[in-house]
Design a protein around this motif. Structure first.
Motif, PDB file in Angstrom:
ATOM      1  N   ASN A  80     -47.514  -8.798 -97.305  1.00 52.74           N
ATOM      2  CA  ASN A  80     -47.145  -9.787 -98.316  1.00 52.74           C
ATOM      3  C   ASN A  80     -45.927  -9.328 -99.114  1.00 52.74           C
ATOM      4  N   ARG A  83     -42.815  -9.566 -96.913  1.00 51.08           N
ATOM      5  CA  ARG A  83     -42.359 -10.954 -96.791  1.00 51.08           C
ATOM      6  C   ARG A  83     -41.486 -11.341 -97.981  1.00 51.08           C
ATOM      7  N   ARG A  87     -37.441 -12.128 -97.898  1.00 50.98           N
ATOM      8  CA  ARG A  87     -36.972 -13.403 -98.427  1.00 50.98           C
ATOM      9  C   ARG A  87     -35.860 -13.164 -99.459  1.00 50.98           C
ATOM     10  N   ARG A 131     -40.497 -14.029 -89.374  1.00 50.04           N
ATOM     11  CA  ARG A 131     -40.588 -15.493 -89.318  1.00 50.04           C
ATOM     12  C   ARG A 131     -42.001 -15.986 -88.992  1.00 50.04           C
ATOM     13  N   LEU A 132     -42.894 -15.073 -88.664  1.00 47.85           N
ATOM     14  CA  LEU A 132     -44.283 -15.472 -88.415  1.00 47.85           C
ATOM     15  C   LEU A 132     -44.954 -15.915 -89.713  1.00 47.85           C
ATOM     16  N   ARG A 133     -45.987 -16.730 -89.575  1.00 50.69           N
ATOM     17  CA  ARG A 133     -46.805 -17.083 -90.730  1.00 50.69           C
ATOM     18  C   ARG A 133     -47.505 -15.820 -91.233  1.00 50.69           C
ATOM     19  N   PRO A 134     -47.804 -15.762 -92.551  1.00 49.83           N
ATOM     20  CA  PRO A 134     -48.472 -14.570 -93.089  1.00 49.83           C
ATOM     21  C   PRO A 134     -49.759 -14.220 -92.348  1.00 49.83           C
ATOM     22  N   ASP A 136     -50.527 -14.760 -89.235  1.00 51.91           N
ATOM     23  CA  ASP A 136     -50.193 -14.195 -87.924  1.00 51.91           C
ATOM     24  C   ASP A 136     -49.695 -12.756 -88.068  1.00 51.91           C
ATOM     25  N   ARG A 137     -48.866 -12.510 -89.089  1.00 58.08           N
ATOM     26  CA  ARG A 137     -48.389 -11.144 -89.326  1.00 58.08           C
ATOM     27  C   ARG A 137     -49.551 -10.199 -89.608  1.00 58.08           C
ATOM     28  N   ARG A 167     -56.440 -16.543 -83.699  1.00 59.12           N
ATOM     29  CA  ARG A 167     -55.212 -16.282 -84.453  1.00 59.12           C
ATOM     30  C   ARG A 167     -54.376 -15.203 -83.773  1.00 59.12           C
ATOM     31  N   ALA A 171     -50.731 -15.691 -82.428  1.00 59.72           N
ATOM     32  CA  ALA A 171     -49.681 -14.860 -83.024  1.00 59.72           C
ATOM     33  C   ALA A 171     -48.860 -14.156 -81.950  1.00 59.72           C
ATOM     34  N   ARG A 174     -46.647 -16.762 -80.314  1.00 58.99           N
ATOM     35  CA  ARG A 174     -45.604 -17.187 -81.248  1.00 58.99           C
ATOM     36  C   ARG A 174     -44.544 -16.101 -81.419  1.00 58.99           C
TER      37      ARG A 174
END
Length: 199
Positions: A80, A83, A87, A131-134, A136-137, A167, A171, A174
């Motif tokens: 988190n 990320r 950003r 770029r993965l969703r949280p 998935d990461r 998931r 992941a 993806r």
């Protein structure tokens, strides 16, 4: 101090700084290694690690243990934090990109012209992972990077084991798609930065 994370953390919840220091000493390198693998900068990884343990102290009453260990919670918190850090970096690069170049500045692209394939692949993977969703990461970090069992990952994430399995499959697929997508655009960006013509 001796004892499992769970034993030490009971002391931490009551404000014991020595117990927190023992947990920090025990797991700091693991969090740092993970952060370094994602962000690629030793200085930034140190900052992320510091923020993770700050959050652990600040939210100590809500930390979740898995098999008597705090590692999963620390790694999810690291993701988190990473990320948010990535950003902010993108926003900063976007801001710099809108500025006119300074007069008589040297062409720094030459400094990167000889980057090897391994560096390219690592940077591509970093971009794709970011770029993965949280969710998935997090599941990739726990199940693939840290090699946790489905059961332990489910306990750490607070979701059913079936959710972790689906998931994880999603992941992986993806991440592969994003790697291919990022690889082509990143290669073009690098060639453009080096003044080369895209193939």
């Amino acid at each position: 101090m001796e004892g499992t994370d769970e034993v030490l953390w009971r002391l931490v919840v009551n404000g014991d700084g020595d117990a927190f220091g023992a947990v920090f000493d025990r797991h700091r390198d693991r969090v740092l290694h993970h952060a370094l693998g994602v962000i690629g900068s030793a200085h930034a990884a140190e900052d992320v690690t510091a923020m993770v343990f700050y959050e652990a102290w600040r939210r100590r009453e809500y930390v979740r243990m898995v098999n008597g260990s705090i590692v999963a919670w620390l790694l999810v918190t690291a993701n988190n934090t990473l990320r948010n850090e990535l950003r902010q970096r993108r926003r900063y690069r976007s801001f710099l990109g809108r500025l006119p170049p300074p007069a008589n500045s040297p062409d720094i692209a030459e400094a990167f012209a000889d980057g090897d394939q391994q560096e390219f692949e690592a940077a591509t993977l970093e971009r794709a992972f970011a770029r993965l969703r949280p969710g998935d990461r997090n599941v990739l970090t726990l199940c693939v990077v840290e090699e946790m069992s489905i059961r332990d990952a489910a306990a750490a994430l607070g979701v059913p084991e079936g959710t972790v399995k689906s998931r994880l499959n999603r992941a992986k697929a993806r991440l592969g798609d994003l790697y291919d997508e990022v690889s082509s655009t990143y290669a073009i960006d690098r060639q453009a930065a080096q003044g080369q013509r895209p193939l």
